[in-house]
Enzyme design. Sequence first.
Site, short mmCIF file in Angstrom:
data_model
loop_
_atom_site.label_atom_id
_atom_site.label_comp_id
_atom_site.label_asym_id
_atom_site.label_seq_id
_atom_site.Cartn_x
_atom_site.Cartn_y
_atom_site.Cartn_z
N HIS A 184 47.16 48.14 41.87
CA HIS A 184 48.59 48.44 42.02
C HIS A 184 48.84 49.93 42.26
O HIS A 184 49.97 50.33 42.57
CB HIS A 184 49.35 47.98 40.78
CG HIS A 184 50.75 47.54 41.05
ND1 HIS A 184 51.49 48.02 42.11
CD2 HIS A 184 51.56 46.65 40.41
CE1 HIS A 184 52.68 47.46 42.11
NE2 HIS A 184 52.76 46.62 41.09
N THR B 2 34.89 36.18 45.26
CA THR B 2 34.12 35.49 44.23
C THR B 2 34.54 34.03 44.19
O THR B 2 35.73 33.71 44.08
CB THR B 2 34.31 36.16 42.85
OG1 THR B 2 33.60 35.39 41.86
CG2 THR B 2 35.77 36.27 42.44
#
Length: 426
Positions: free
Chosen positions: A399, A347
């Site tokens: 994560h 992005t």
Amino acid sequence: MIDVVMPQMGESIVEGTLTKWLKKAGDRVERDEPLFEISTDKVDSEIPSPAAGTLAEQLVMEGATVAINTVVARINEGDAAAAPAPVAAAAPEPVAAAPAPAAPAAPAPARVAPEAPEVNGPLSPLVRRMAREYKIDLNQVRGTGAGGRITKADVESYMAAQGARTVAQATAPSPSPAQAPSTETVAPLPRTGPAKTRMEAMSTMRQKIAEHMIFSKRTSAHVTTVHKVDMTKIAKLRDKLKGQFQERYGFGLTFLPFVTRAAAEGLRAFPIVNASIEGTNVLYHNDVNIGIAVALEGGAGLIVPVIRNADEKNVVGLQRSIVDLAGRARSKQLKPDEVTGGTFSITNFGSFGSLFATPVINQPQVAILGVGAVEKTPVVIDDAIAIRSISYLALTFDHRLIDGAMADQYCQKVKTILENWSDQIL
């Protein structure tokens, strides 16, 4: 008369929302002329007319969600003057339903049918996979699709509601025994002047973006790492070539294809960043398919078309793909397979002046790279102050799969490629 049906915009799509009619009953339409707009889980698109003629009738209202292959309109291929006759002739359809009383026993089972949706009915592979991965009892999910069918959005809404309920239960204070629950309705305060607010319904695309973002935040353990990159060599190369680049190829040269090329090379070096999670398994993708986020005009929403096999394209090819996909995204001309199959996303919030941000992962991917604005900045080099073209790259990663050390190693790989760019690499 030609039937116009709701098309199947993707392999797993079982329904679509007709968001806007581009023609009204009685209008003349040409073959392949845009007839109406639809919105699905994957893409917003204009649907062309399958034939030339007069739009005799519209069978589905704007905002309605219907199953694929549902007849939404009829086109009279004859003269426009003949249009009223087919419309009137279509009236016998309710009469055709007259035989229904011949089966009076049919309503009886309906009264005892459970209110929960029939989960043994047609469900998309995506809904089944989500239910399996997140251990969702589909009997608890209310289906809003055609015939009560459960859609991806229904599952995401259910998950979001469950999360909100859990938070509310954990944070709500215990009621005092002396306080009896009140059944009184609090009357709204009277207005003393002109309204200072206005309310309007969210667009279908905006609703789906909201659902997808909530679903992503609930699914992935979001962590963002930010790295400063010296883009001076690329900035000088771009200034040198952008004039002849525009003249030769017909479009400008931006920083984004350089970052996309470096990101693709980094994904080859660290394939776990190009992976996804399926239950307790890690799915490694052989192809490097990079989605490029495109902001639609007027804040209408965000679409992420995909550059397939991005690691096989040079800067010229990547810039061409970016310009083409962005242009067709804004004109609603993307095909369903051009917004699916992405393995990583980028992005470019720097195009609006932002230095860095913390982007949200595009599920089912495990990472997204945000690109900040390139600005001339004073920096210290060999104990001296120099002016360099600096940008910040923000990598948000999941994560659950990627640790900080791995994420930083990936970013360092991308940083090294960009800072040591050669004039010959285009």
